[in-house]
Design a protein around this motif. Structure first.
Motif: not given
Length: 235
Positions: A89-100, A118-124, A127-134
């Protein structure tokens, strides 16, 4: 007399509300939510403005155990996820109308002297869809150490071969498997393919994140290998 009562009415109500909130916090003290500015105890979500240019929400849950070294490893990893999210968020060109958003939830398992999370991590991040990681972590409470895939191979010398064969047999007919080559590549008998695991009372759980054995749309996968199967394969 009525003027005196009215004088103390509102401070009394405020005091009751504060006391109620304190009770809620104490009741839920086994869960932690992290934001950029504070650590608040409870199950609440919190919204924080960053540089007044965009908004983000973090919903992060993680356990606090009786084992200091396990807590340290979990704290470090959770901290990295939060730091990476904020750095984007600090280093990217974030969109004013985007909720992260960053969401981290977890499940816990146990078997004999093993404790697994077991952790499920979702980052939005827009992008086209949220990123998911286990991410998984297992702790040997008897020997006070983190259990790695190398330790699994030490316990079960044929672990990788058994995990590869069992995963393919169980998943090849799964409707989410739409590319057999992806399945074959993602279940090759190497350590990186089987580094996400958990000890449960029904067997060893293996986890496959998105893109490892199938496209994103197919979601995550899970395979259970009974302990007897691990022990009886010439081990």
């Amino acid at each position: 007399m009525r003027k005196i009562i009215n004088k103390y009415k509102y401070p009394f109500i405020i005091a009751l509300l504060i006391l109620f909130n304190i009770c809620i916090v104490v009741k839920n003290q086994d869960h932690y939510f992290l934001s950029e500015h504070s650590i608040a105890v409870g199950k609440e979500e919190k919204k924080v403005d960053i540089n007044k240019k965009h908004r983000y929400k973090m919903k992060v849950y993680y356990p606090s155990t009786s084992y200091e070294s396990l807590n340290h490893e979990i704290d470090q990893q959770i901290g990295r996820y939060i730091s990476n999210f904020q750095s984007y968020l600090d280093n990217s060109k974030v969109q004013a109308n985007q909720y992260y958003t960053l969401t981290i939830l977890y499940d816990s398992y146990s078997y004999q002297n093993y404790l697994s999370y077991v952790f499920e991590i979702e980052t939005d991040v827009g992008g086209a869809h949220p990123n998911h990681e286990i991410w998984t972590i297992t702790y040997d409470t008897e020997n006070n150490k983190i259990v790695t895939v190398d330790d699994l191979i030490g316990i079960y010398p044929k672990f990788l071969d058994i995990a590869s064969k069992s995963s393919r047999e169980e998943l090849i007919h799964h409707p989410g498997i739409v590319d057999i080559q992806m399945l074959m590549d993602g279940t090759l008998p190497n350590k990186s393919n089987f580094s996400k695991f958990a000890f449960s009372d029904v067997g060893l759980l293996l986890f496959f994140g998105r893109y490892q054995i199938a496209p994103y749309s197919s979601g995550d996968f899970e395979v259970i290998i009974p302990y007897d199967k691990l022990k009886n394969q010439g081990i």
